[in-house]
Design a protein around this motif. Structure first.
Motif, PDB file in Angstrom:
ATOM      1  N   ARG A  73       0.825  -1.204   0.000  1.00 33.13           N
ATOM      2  CA  ARG A  73       0.000   0.000   0.000  1.00 33.13           C
ATOM      3  C   ARG A  73       0.863   1.260   0.000  1.00 33.13           C
ATOM      4  O   ARG A  73       0.444   2.303  -0.501  1.00 33.13           O
ATOM      5  CB  ARG A  73      -0.944  -0.007   1.207  1.00 33.13           C
ATOM      6  CG  ARG A  73      -1.947   1.137   1.226  1.00 33.13           C
ATOM      7  CD  ARG A  73      -2.878   1.016   2.420  1.00 33.13           C
ATOM      8  NE  ARG A  73      -3.748  -0.134   2.295  1.00 33.13           N
ATOM      9  CZ  ARG A  73      -4.928  -0.116   1.680  1.00 33.13           C
ATOM     10  NH1 ARG A  73      -5.359   1.018   1.121  1.00 33.13           N
ATOM     11  NH2 ARG A  73      -5.684  -1.195   1.622  1.00 33.13           N
ATOM     12  N   HIS A  74       2.065   1.157   0.543  1.00 27.86           N
ATOM     13  CA  HIS A  74       2.991   2.299   0.506  1.00 27.86           C
ATOM     14  C   HIS A  74       3.215   2.771  -0.927  1.00 27.86           C
ATOM     15  O   HIS A  74       3.161   3.970  -1.213  1.00 27.86           O
ATOM     16  CB  HIS A  74       4.333   1.909   1.139  1.00 27.86           C
ATOM     17  CG  HIS A  74       5.456   2.831   0.777  1.00 27.86           C
ATOM     18  ND1 HIS A  74       5.665   4.033   1.420  1.00 27.86           N
ATOM     19  CD2 HIS A  74       6.419   2.741  -0.186  1.00 27.86           C
ATOM     20  CE1 HIS A  74       6.702   4.641   0.882  1.00 27.86           C
ATOM     21  NE2 HIS A  74       7.187   3.881  -0.086  1.00 27.86           N
ATOM     22  N   HIS A  75       3.490   1.828  -1.823  1.00 29.26           N
ATOM     23  CA  HIS A  75       3.723   2.187  -3.221  1.00 29.26           C
ATOM     24  C   HIS A  75       2.453   2.745  -3.856  1.00 29.26           C
ATOM     25  O   HIS A  75       2.500   3.706  -4.629  1.00 29.26           O
ATOM     26  CB  HIS A  75       4.193   0.962  -4.000  1.00 29.26           C
ATOM     27  CG  HIS A  75       5.491   0.391  -3.506  1.00 29.26           C
ATOM     28  ND1 HIS A  75       5.538  -0.521  -2.484  1.00 29.26           N
ATOM     29  CD2 HIS A  75       6.767   0.621  -3.892  1.00 29.26           C
ATOM     30  CE1 HIS A  75       6.804  -0.857  -2.267  1.00 29.26           C
ATOM     31  NE2 HIS A  75       7.568  -0.171  -3.092  1.00 29.26           N
ATOM     32  N   TRP A  76       1.330   2.108  -3.553  1.00 30.37           N
ATOM     33  CA  TRP A  76       0.043   2.546  -4.101  1.00 30.37           C
ATOM     34  C   TRP A  76      -0.247   3.989  -3.703  1.00 30.37           C
ATOM     35  O   TRP A  76      -0.563   4.829  -4.550  1.00 30.37           O
ATOM     36  CB  TRP A  76      -1.054   1.613  -3.599  1.00 30.37           C
ATOM     37  CG  TRP A  76      -2.400   1.863  -4.199  1.00 30.37           C
ATOM     38  CD1 TRP A  76      -3.338   2.761  -3.776  1.00 30.37           C
ATOM     39  CD2 TRP A  76      -2.954   1.216  -5.348  1.00 30.37           C
ATOM     40  NE1 TRP A  76      -4.449   2.714  -4.572  1.00 30.37           N
ATOM     41  CE2 TRP A  76      -4.244   1.775  -5.549  1.00 30.37           C
ATOM     42  CE3 TRP A  76      -2.504   0.223  -6.206  1.00 30.37           C
ATOM     43  CZ2 TRP A  76      -5.069   1.360  -6.595  1.00 30.37           C
ATOM     44  CZ3 TRP A  76      -3.330  -0.193  -7.239  1.00 30.37           C
ATOM     45  CH2 TRP A  76      -4.593   0.374  -7.424  1.00 30.37           C
ATOM     46  N   ASP A  77      -0.124   4.269  -2.414  1.00 33.08           N
ATOM     47  CA  ASP A  77      -0.403   5.622  -1.927  1.00 33.08           C
ATOM     48  C   ASP A  77       0.624   6.629  -2.453  1.00 33.08           C
ATOM     49  O   ASP A  77       0.275   7.760  -2.807  1.00 33.08           O
ATOM     50  CB  ASP A  77      -0.409   5.645  -0.400  1.00 33.08           C
ATOM     51  CG  ASP A  77      -1.578   4.859   0.182  1.00 33.08           C
ATOM     52  OD1 ASP A  77      -2.560   4.625  -0.542  1.00 33.08           O
ATOM     53  OD2 ASP A  77      -1.501   4.484   1.369  1.00 33.08           O
ATOM     54  N   ALA A  78       1.896   6.207  -2.517  1.00 27.33           N
ATOM     55  CA  ALA A  78       2.939   7.104  -3.004  1.00 27.33           C
ATOM     56  C   ALA A  78       2.714   7.437  -4.477  1.00 27.33           C
ATOM     57  O   ALA A  78       2.945   8.574  -4.909  1.00 27.33           O
ATOM     58  CB  ALA A  78       4.315   6.474  -2.810  1.00 27.33           C
TER      59      ALA A  78
END
Length: 262
Positions: free
Chosen positions: A174-179
């Protein structure tokens, strides 16, 4: 991924930047845009794996300049983008999903479409492809295949792009998704940015592009299944090439030994 590579049509205006991350319905979007815009769409994954070697080598070279921090690196990135995308009505998938800022410098009026899906399902899907693409023997197996012999280097270049954009590569979370979402909101004017789920069908796309809804059914392609099928075919082709090579070597050695003993 898994479709046929597209070929450019001279004079085609570039209208859409597909900014969705891999495994978010980018192949379905590619086919839908091709119909709505009546022109070829450049799907990064398909072009790199099924197109001529020039395609994958060009993106490896571009990503070696990423992020562009000098006038020369920015010029190199721009030149390759123009070379690869001239004659296309749009582009989707990696690596251009992470080159939106650079693309908007060339195509400032393009609509940016980010395909979306359930984040938890996306994480699981990305985990599967990451495991397959990092197999230690993949570089050896693909070595005898034109284009695909460069695939491991291409994956390494994509990982470096993710580190530059999001701070880290795998595992995709989710870190990559949100970033990525924040990245798009930062570099794209709000009026040019559309977040879109391919399950919504033609409606949002047609409205954003000012097009009539086609009579034909919306194209729905399972990206995960297409990638897995392509990977299976490429591994089998690679193993087959090695089998032929080693078999030929075995025959040659056998003939040589027989002649020495005769």
């Amino acid at each position: 991924m898994g479709q046929s590579p597209s070929t450019p049509t001279p004079g085609t205006p570039f209208l859409v930047i597909g900014a969705g991350l891999p495994r978010t319905g980018t192949t379905s979007l590619t086919l839908a845009l091709s119909t709505l815009l009546n022109g070829p769409i450049y799907h990064g994954g398909t072009q790199c794996t099924l197109g001529p070697e020039l395609e994958i080598l060009s993106w490896i070279k571009l990503l070696s300049h990423y992020p562009p921090t000098s006038p020369s690196s920015r010029l190199a990135v721009r030149k390759i983008l123009e070379q690869r995308l001239t004659g296309y009505a749009g582009v989707t998938d990696a690596p251009c999903a992470g080159l939106v800022e650079e693309l908007l410098e060339i195509y400032p009026d393009a609509l940016v479409i980010c395909t979306m899906r359930d984040v938890d399902k996306w994480e699981k899907s990305m985990s599967a492809i990451a495991s397959a693409s990092t197999l230690s023997y993949l570089r050896l197996i693909l070595f005898l295949l034109p284009t695909m012999r460069y695939f491991p280097s291409y994956i390494d270049a994509l990982r470096a792009q993710w580190v530059a954009l999001y701070g880290r590569a795998e595992p995709a979370t989710r870190h990559h998704w949100d970033a990525h979402t924040q990245y798009l909101k930062r570099v794209v004017p709000a009026k040019q940015l559309l977040f879109y789920d391919v399950r919504e069908g033609w409606g949002p796309l047609c409205e954003a592009l000012g097009k009539e809804v086609p009579e034909e059914e919306f194209p729905r392609v399972n990206d995960s299944r297409a990638i897995e099928e392509l990977a299976r075919k490429m591994v089998l082709r690679g193993v087959g090439r090695w089998g032929i090579l080693l078999g030929s070597v075995g025959v040659g050695v056998g003939a040589w030994l027989w002649m020495r003993g005769a």
